[in-house]
Design an enzyme around this catalytic site. Structure first.
Site, PDB file in Angstrom:
ATOM      1  N   GLY A 220       0.840  -1.182   0.000  1.00 41.49           N
ATOM      2  CA  GLY A 220       0.000   0.000   0.000  1.00 41.49           C
ATOM      3  C   GLY A 220       0.874   1.231   0.000  1.00 41.49           C
ATOM      4  O   GLY A 220       1.998   1.207   0.502  1.00 41.49           O
TER       5      GLY A 220
ATOM      6  N   GLN B  50       2.939   9.829   1.337  1.00 43.49           N
ATOM      7  CA  GLN B  50       4.210   9.125   1.448  1.00 43.49           C
ATOM      8  C   GLN B  50       5.166   9.449   0.297  1.00 43.49           C
ATOM      9  O   GLN B  50       6.340   9.097   0.362  1.00 43.49           O
ATOM     10  CB  GLN B  50       3.987   7.619   1.518  1.00 43.49           C
ATOM     11  CG  GLN B  50       3.329   7.191   2.813  1.00 43.49           C
ATOM     12  CD  GLN B  50       3.158   5.704   2.848  1.00 43.49           C
ATOM     13  OE1 GLN B  50       2.190   5.163   2.325  1.00 43.49           O
ATOM     14  NE2 GLN B  50       4.119   5.025   3.459  1.00 43.49           N
TER      15      GLN B  50
ATOM     16  N   CYS C  21       5.741   0.124   7.846  1.00 37.63           N
ATOM     17  CA  CYS C  21       5.394   1.233   6.958  1.00 37.63           C
ATOM     18  C   CYS C  21       6.614   1.616   6.139  1.00 37.63           C
ATOM     19  O   CYS C  21       7.723   1.688   6.673  1.00 37.63           O
ATOM     20  CB  CYS C  21       4.918   2.417   7.799  1.00 37.63           C
ATOM     21  SG  CYS C  21       4.457   3.870   6.854  1.00 37.63           S
ATOM     22  N   LEU C  22       6.408   1.886   4.861  1.00 41.31           N
ATOM     23  CA  LEU C  22       7.511   2.288   3.998  1.00 41.31           C
ATOM     24  C   LEU C  22       8.152   3.586   4.468  1.00 41.31           C
ATOM     25  O   LEU C  22       9.340   3.808   4.246  1.00 41.31           O
ATOM     26  CB  LEU C  22       7.030   2.436   2.552  1.00 41.31           C
ATOM     27  CG  LEU C  22       6.523   1.152   1.883  1.00 41.31           C
ATOM     28  CD1 LEU C  22       5.983   1.459   0.490  1.00 41.31           C
ATOM     29  CD2 LEU C  22       7.590   0.083   1.836  1.00 41.31           C
TER      30      LEU C  22
ATOM     31  N   HIS D 162      -4.817   1.198   7.350  1.00 36.95           N
ATOM     32  CA  HIS D 162      -3.453   1.716   7.452  1.00 36.95           C
ATOM     33  C   HIS D 162      -3.231   2.852   6.455  1.00 36.95           C
ATOM     34  O   HIS D 162      -2.729   3.918   6.818  1.00 36.95           O
ATOM     35  CB  HIS D 162      -2.447   0.582   7.207  1.00 36.95           C
ATOM     36  CG  HIS D 162      -1.021   1.005   7.270  1.00 36.95           C
ATOM     37  ND1 HIS D 162      -0.212   0.692   8.335  1.00 36.95           N
ATOM     38  CD2 HIS D 162      -0.251   1.715   6.409  1.00 36.95           C
ATOM     39  CE1 HIS D 162       0.993   1.194   8.123  1.00 36.95           C
ATOM     40  NE2 HIS D 162       1.003   1.819   6.961  1.00 36.95           N
ATOM     41  N   GLU D 163      -3.622   2.630   5.195  1.00 42.50           N
ATOM     42  CA  GLU D 163      -3.412   3.660   4.171  1.00 42.50           C
ATOM     43  C   GLU D 163      -4.331   4.862   4.400  1.00 42.50           C
ATOM     44  O   GLU D 163      -3.930   6.007   4.186  1.00 42.50           O
ATOM     45  CB  GLU D 163      -3.603   3.080   2.768  1.00 42.50           C
ATOM     46  CG  GLU D 163      -2.604   1.986   2.417  1.00 42.50           C
ATOM     47  CD  GLU D 163      -1.154   2.372   2.639  1.00 42.50           C
ATOM     48  OE1 GLU D 163      -0.779   3.543   2.416  1.00 42.50           O
ATOM     49  OE2 GLU D 163      -0.366   1.487   3.053  1.00 42.50           O
TER      50      GLU D 163
ATOM     51  N   HIS E 124      -2.923   7.338   6.699  1.00 42.03           N
ATOM     52  CA  HIS E 124      -1.939   8.247   6.100  1.00 42.03           C
ATOM     53  C   HIS E 124      -2.587   9.531   5.578  1.00 42.03           C
ATOM     54  O   HIS E 124      -2.030  10.615   5.735  1.00 42.03           O
ATOM     55  CB  HIS E 124      -1.184   7.568   4.954  1.00 42.03           C
ATOM     56  CG  HIS E 124      -0.020   6.762   5.397  1.00 42.03           C
ATOM     57  ND1 HIS E 124       1.070   7.301   6.042  1.00 42.03           N
ATOM     58  CD2 HIS E 124       0.235   5.437   5.286  1.00 42.03           C
ATOM     59  CE1 HIS E 124       1.939   6.342   6.304  1.00 42.03           C
ATOM     60  NE2 HIS E 124       1.464   5.198   5.866  1.00 42.03           N
TER      61      HIS E 124
END
Length: 185
Positions: free
Chosen positions: A46, A51, A97-98, A139-140, A143
């Protein structure tokens, strides 16, 4: 184009993102393709627009790179999403998380989510997801609301990882994809 992933500490990750219009951004199909390329390059499932430094209510998901039967065929674009309801028992799962490489912590999330969003063709959908699909969406979605997964962990655990978070913001972390660090020299 593969964008650098914005690291923890960048203010864009803490903003509530702005809605998109059909006219803005101008080349939305290219942005969506670039987001998928960026996510795949970083081996994520995701990626939200904040991000990559864009405060927009947009995220993409694609579980095809996983062995998880539940999400391996789950590939979607979410434009201007709104979570309408989160239901079911909370369950824990270790998330990463990235934007926060090298840190994984257990996060409790509700089992089911009902969401309204536009797809890449500006068609409106209202759908319900559960299990891992719901978790990835939550989660996304966090963000684009300016929330990170670490905001859901126990305050003591968060204090224990604060030093690692500071190092990440300075670029002092191992990573295998392009990143942009807010405090790097």
């Amino acid at each position: 184009m593969i964008y650098p992933i914005v690291a923890y500490g960048d203010p864009v990750l803490r903003k509530v993102a702005a809605e998109l219009t059909k006219e803005n951004p101008k080349d939305l199909p290219k942005l969506i393709a670039d987001m998928f390329d960026t996510m795949h390059n970083a081996e994520g499932i995701g990626l939200a627009a904040p991000q990559i430094g864009l405060s927009l209510r947009l995220f993409v998901v694609d579980g095809s790179g996983t062995d998880d039967e539940e999400i391996k065929d789950f590939k979607k674009v979410f434009i201007n999403p709104t979570i309408l309801e989160e239901t079911g028992d909370k369950w824990g799962f270790e998330e990463g998380c990235l934007s926060i490489p090298s840190i994984r912590e257990e996060v409790q999330r509700q089992a089911q989510v009902r969401i309204r969003y536009y797809d890449e063709n500006w068609e409106l959908h209202e759908e319900t997801y559960d299990g891992m699909k719901a978790r990835v969406i939550q989660h996304e979605y966090d963000h684009i609301q300016g929330v990170l997964f670490i905001d859901h962990i126990n305050p003591l655990k968060k204090r224990l990882i604060q030093g690692k978070l500071t190092k990440i913001s300075k670029g002092d972390v191992k990573h295998t994809y392009r990143m942009r660090f807010p405090q790097s020299k």
